[in-house]
Write an enzyme that holds these catalytic residues in place. Sequence first.
Site, PDB file in Angstrom:
ATOM      1  N   LYS A 154     -12.327  14.342 -21.863  1.00 39.39           N
ATOM      2  CA  LYS A 154     -12.921  15.310 -22.782  1.00 39.39           C
ATOM      3  C   LYS A 154     -14.242  14.814 -23.359  1.00 39.39           C
ATOM      4  CE  LYS A 154      -9.815  18.469 -22.291  1.00 39.39           C
ATOM      5  NZ  LYS A 154     -10.134  19.753 -21.617  1.00 39.39           N
ATOM      6  N   TYR A 214      -6.992  11.405 -21.103  1.00 45.18           N
ATOM      7  CA  TYR A 214      -7.348  12.710 -21.657  1.00 45.18           C
ATOM      8  C   TYR A 214      -8.599  12.590 -22.533  1.00 45.18           C
ATOM      9  CZ  TYR A 214      -6.723  17.300 -23.826  1.00 45.18           C
ATOM     10  OH  TYR A 214      -6.904  18.592 -24.264  1.00 45.18           O
ATOM     11  N   ASN A 256     -10.990  26.448 -18.254  1.00 50.01           N
ATOM     12  CA  ASN A 256      -9.875  26.163 -19.138  1.00 50.01           C
ATOM     13  C   ASN A 256      -8.832  25.231 -18.522  1.00 50.01           C
ATOM     14  OD1 ASN A 256      -7.835  26.824 -21.380  1.00 50.01           O
ATOM     15  ND2 ASN A 256      -6.798  27.590 -19.537  1.00 50.01           N
ATOM     16  N   ASP A 314      -7.103  25.627  -6.789  1.00 50.12           N
ATOM     17  CA  ASP A 314      -6.892  24.312  -7.378  1.00 50.12           C
ATOM     18  C   ASP A 314      -8.263  23.758  -7.740  1.00 50.12           C
ATOM     19  OD1 ASP A 314      -6.366  21.685  -8.023  1.00 50.12           O
ATOM     20  OD2 ASP A 314      -5.055  21.316  -6.309  1.00 50.12           O
ATOM     21  N   VAL A 315      -8.542  23.630  -9.036  1.00 51.65           N
ATOM     22  CA  VAL A 315      -9.885  23.225  -9.468  1.00 51.65           C
ATOM     23  C   VAL A 315     -10.217  21.805  -9.045  1.00 51.65           C
ATOM     24  CG1 VAL A 315      -9.860  24.817 -11.420  1.00 51.65           C
ATOM     25  CG2 VAL A 315      -9.118  22.442 -11.756  1.00 51.65           C
TER      26      VAL A 315
END
Length: 271
Positions: free
Chosen positions: A180, A176, A108, A81-82
């Site tokens: 980013k 989001y 990713n 789990d990142v």
Amino acid sequence: MNNENGQSDRATEATRSHKGTEARRIALVTGAGSGIGRAAAQRLLRDGFTVVVAGRRAEPLDDFVTEAHASGGEALAVTADVRDEASVDALFATIEETYGRLDVVFNNAGINAPAVPMDELSVEKWRDVIDTNLTGVFLCARAAFRLMRRQSPQGGRIINNGSISAHAPRPFSSPYTASKHAVLGLTKSIALDGRAFNIVASQIDIGNALTELSARMQKGVLQANGTTATEPMCDVADIAGAVSYVANLPLSTNVLNMTVMASNMPFVGRG
């Protein structure tokens, strides 16, 4: 089936036989269970990399390893789990123990939040996106940097999955888009800080790649003017090809930022 460390039992036996063999290139792909991650992992496998696939669901990762071995490639599945520091550290400890080095990481793994006005978005949803898309990239990049800095020969390549949302938002996409934009700054910082250690960083900004999760976009996407319209999609294999291109560059050369998108999607121009 995975053992208590998250490592595929089948992969454990396969990789043991490779310790002590000639040098090979090792790549890690996070969020590799489906979509862009899986396509990129498959492409890197065809390029001759030994590929470590990581994600939260064991079954698709183990399936990838089985397919890789059937085709004569080498792969290792590790559930991780990142968002969790300990999980990320365990992932990279497994890579170092198994292979002794890491040449490429493709960060990713990512998620989105419901497309709702900002005042209707819960803090929990905001944190889920930031923890995965930003902190997850940081944790994996930090662990990769640590390993690449001390391995011999020193250095490696960190590739971050950005988005055209790193440059322009869609309606109702604040978490989001914020994540980013932040990854873009993080990528540049990694590229700068890595110079002394032969570590390079790249970001691939992706627009409208057709996957199982993005297929809904073919039915219509909310536009900046308030209308809903269908949008062109690009083949996920072309995104994997972009990852392959960057991954295979010598460390003396870098693509700092690349945009790969459906040619006619509404990004360039006034929306």
